[in-house]
Design an enzyme around this catalytic site. Structure first.
Site, PDB file in Angstrom:
ATOM      1  N   TYR A 121       2.975  -3.799   8.070  1.00  0.00           N
ATOM      2  CA  TYR A 121       3.890  -4.622   7.360  1.00  0.00           C
ATOM      3  C   TYR A 121       4.533  -5.785   8.114  1.00  0.00           C
ATOM      4  O   TYR A 121       5.434  -5.575   8.700  1.00  0.00           O
ATOM      5  CB  TYR A 121       4.949  -3.959   6.246  1.00  0.00           C
ATOM      6  CG  TYR A 121       4.356  -2.909   5.508  1.00  0.00           C
ATOM      7  CD1 TYR A 121       2.884  -2.771   5.107  1.00  0.00           C
ATOM      8  CD2 TYR A 121       5.071  -1.689   5.068  1.00  0.00           C
ATOM      9  CE1 TYR A 121       2.513  -1.810   4.385  1.00  0.00           C
ATOM     10  CE2 TYR A 121       4.446  -0.595   4.204  1.00  0.00           C
ATOM     11  CZ  TYR A 121       3.362  -0.882   3.999  1.00  0.00           C
ATOM     12  OH  TYR A 121       2.736   0.272   3.198  1.00  0.00           O
ATOM     13  N   HIS A 123      -2.578   5.502   8.458  1.00  0.00           N
ATOM     14  CA  HIS A 123      -2.456   4.527   7.083  1.00  0.00           C
ATOM     15  C   HIS A 123      -3.751   4.333   6.329  1.00  0.00           C
ATOM     16  O   HIS A 123      -3.648   4.452   5.258  1.00  0.00           O
ATOM     17  CB  HIS A 123      -2.211   2.913   7.664  1.00  0.00           C
ATOM     18  CG  HIS A 123      -1.466   2.216   6.826  1.00  0.00           C
ATOM     19  ND1 HIS A 123      -0.729   1.142   6.936  1.00  0.00           N
ATOM     20  CD2 HIS A 123      -1.435   2.043   5.319  1.00  0.00           C
ATOM     21  CE1 HIS A 123      -0.355   0.572   6.196  1.00  0.00           C
ATOM     22  NE2 HIS A 123      -0.713   0.961   5.198  1.00  0.00           N
ATOM     23  N   PRO A 175       3.517   2.101  -7.152  1.00  0.00           N
ATOM     24  CA  PRO A 175       3.796   2.849  -8.603  1.00  0.00           C
ATOM     25  C   PRO A 175       4.202   2.171  -9.861  1.00  0.00           C
ATOM     26  O   PRO A 175       3.921   2.674 -11.034  1.00  0.00           O
ATOM     27  CB  PRO A 175       5.196   3.833  -8.111  1.00  0.00           C
ATOM     28  CG  PRO A 175       5.956   3.143  -7.204  1.00  0.00           C
ATOM     29  CD  PRO A 175       4.724   2.472  -6.457  1.00  0.00           C
ATOM     30  N   LEU A 176       4.357   0.842  -9.684  1.00  0.00           N
ATOM     31  CA  LEU A 176       4.543  -0.095 -10.589  1.00  0.00           C
ATOM     32  C   LEU A 176       3.393  -0.900 -10.811  1.00  0.00           C
ATOM     33  O   LEU A 176       3.470  -2.170 -11.427  1.00  0.00           O
ATOM     34  CB  LEU A 176       5.935  -0.958 -10.580  1.00  0.00           C
ATOM     35  CG  LEU A 176       7.195  -0.141 -10.629  1.00  0.00           C
ATOM     36  CD1 LEU A 176       8.315  -0.772 -10.283  1.00  0.00           C
ATOM     37  CD2 LEU A 176       7.322   0.625 -11.924  1.00  0.00           C
ATOM     38  N   GLY A 198       3.929  -4.549 -10.089  1.00  0.00           N
ATOM     39  CA  GLY A 198       4.679  -5.285 -11.183  1.00  0.00           C
ATOM     40  C   GLY A 198       3.924  -5.134 -12.557  1.00  0.00           C
ATOM     41  O   GLY A 198       4.764  -5.919 -13.493  1.00  0.00           O
ATOM     42  N   PHE A 199       2.743  -4.524 -12.532  1.00  0.00           N
ATOM     43  CA  PHE A 199       2.087  -4.882 -14.123  1.00  0.00           C
ATOM     44  C   PHE A 199       2.777  -4.021 -15.001  1.00  0.00           C
ATOM     45  O   PHE A 199       3.056  -4.505 -16.154  1.00  0.00           O
ATOM     46  CB  PHE A 199       0.747  -4.416 -14.013  1.00  0.00           C
ATOM     47  CG  PHE A 199      -0.022  -4.699 -15.213  1.00  0.00           C
ATOM     48  CD1 PHE A 199      -0.677  -6.083 -15.437  1.00  0.00           C
ATOM     49  CD2 PHE A 199      -0.326  -3.664 -16.088  1.00  0.00           C
ATOM     50  CE1 PHE A 199      -1.281  -6.448 -16.616  1.00  0.00           C
ATOM     51  CE2 PHE A 199      -0.980  -3.984 -17.307  1.00  0.00           C
ATOM     52  CZ  PHE A 199      -1.424  -5.102 -17.465  1.00  0.00           C
TER      53      PHE A 199
END
Length: 344
Positions: free
Chosen positions: A63, A133, A213-214, A217-218
């Site tokens: 990241y 990863h 988990p979202l 953003g959807f």
């Protein structure tokens, strides 16, 4: 219901105790959804999360590369012993320069060098939870596990896990050195782990951590066919967000909006609460760069479902078919990989 004063629930990932909702740092370097306001703001966001009861923070050398770990290390300075830090190795990244060399690299010497760099960036003497990863198809998982065992003996790593592994790789890794957690994408949009990985975690006593988990953003209810993403945002590349697929996926957003009204919660909170209700050893780690979203996610702890409500919501979700793959094809090829056998 938008925010809770502090998170109070603690959950187990193997023998590791963490807050029931974590904070992902993937978006903090500003190279996923577009530029962030400032590095200083991201450090402050981490510290606010600590103050609000978040004890579980997820990062990775990839990241940035490296920048998310630096932000996290600075953000938990002075409270390091109060939090659990998870990070990840496995991409072929030059440990000194951060240059991405292409592909994966879980060779033992590379893992050791990567961990030393992580410790410096995170300003710590140990990593609480270290993930591979992605499974390296050229390195037996037993070799990876043996390397982790050496790092545990040296005190540099306390627990370990795998991200997006194949089920037989999980079994083989766990047999060499017990896994604390598996980290996979899991949301109301993508429920693939329910087929094999979640039952396997239950069988072996391994915790499960939900990344995205979202659904990027959807499931927050803020994305629709008219959404225009800023330059640098990767989400237009997701097949489920294409002009052809997006309209067909909107019934899920409407379901979340309806349940939000019913429960006095936001769509994001309904989405996270549904994940948390699946098992007591599941921990979502939504990433965010905004204080309002952080507080909203923390407020999920106040959202609960009765057994009847959970069945009703899940039944409605079962009736919705999401159109489009969860990730671009090139990235998907790295998920569910089984490590090669160790030479005899």
């Amino acid at each position: 219901m938008t925010a809770s004063t502090t998170l109070t629930e603690r959950r187990r990932l193997g023998r590791l105790k963490v807050s029931g909702i974590g904070l992902g740092t993937q978006t903090m370097p500003g190279n996923l959804y577009g530029p962030v306001t400032s590095r200083k703001d991201m450090v402050a966001l981490v510290r606010t999360a600590v103050d609000q009861g978040v004890t579980f923070f997820d990062s990775a050398e990839a990241y940035g590369p490296f920048e998310a770990e630096r932000i996290l290390g600075e953000g938990v300075r002075g409270v390091r012993d109060d939090v659990v830090i998870a990070t990840k190795f496995g991409w072929n990244i030059d440990p000194d320069t951060g240059q991405q060399l292409g592909g994966l690299n879980s060779q033992p010497d590379h893992i050791r060098r990567a961990v030393d760099g992580m410790l410096r960036r995170l300003r710590t003497d140990r990593i609480d939870l270290l993930y591979q990863h992605r499974v390296d198809p050229t390195v037996p998982i037993e070799d990876v596990a043996d390397t982790i065992k050496d790092l545990v003996r040296a005190g540099k790593v306390l627990h370990w896990g795998l991200s997006e592994p194949g089920p037989q790789t999980v079994r083989r890794a766990h047999a060499v050195h017990p896994l604390a957690a598996i980290q996979n994408e899991y949301s109301m949009v993508w429920r693939g782990p329910e087929e094999q990985i979640l039952p396997l975690c239950r069988e072996l006593g391994i915790g499960f951590v939900c990344w995205a988990p979202l659904a990027y953003g959807f499931t927050t209810g803020t994305i629709n066919p008219y959404t225009r993403f800023v330059p640098g945002d990767f989400r237009p590349a997701l097949p489920r967000n294409s002009a052809e697929n997006m309209p067909a996926n909107m019934p899920l957003v409407q379901l979340l909006l309806d349940w939000g009204v019913r429960k006095g919660a936001t769509p994001a909170q309904i989405s996270l609460a549904w994940l948390r209700a699946q098992q007591p050893w599941i921990v979502p780690i939504p990433s965010t760069t905004r204080l309002s979203h952080l507080l909203e996610n923390i407020g999920t702890e106040e959202v609960t479902f009765s057994s009847e409500e959970l069945r009703e919501l899940t039944t409605a979700l079962d009736a919705i078919t999401i159109q489009g793959a969860r990730l671009p094809a090139g990235v998907l090829r790295l998920s569910g990989v089984e490590a090669p056998p160790r030479p005899r």
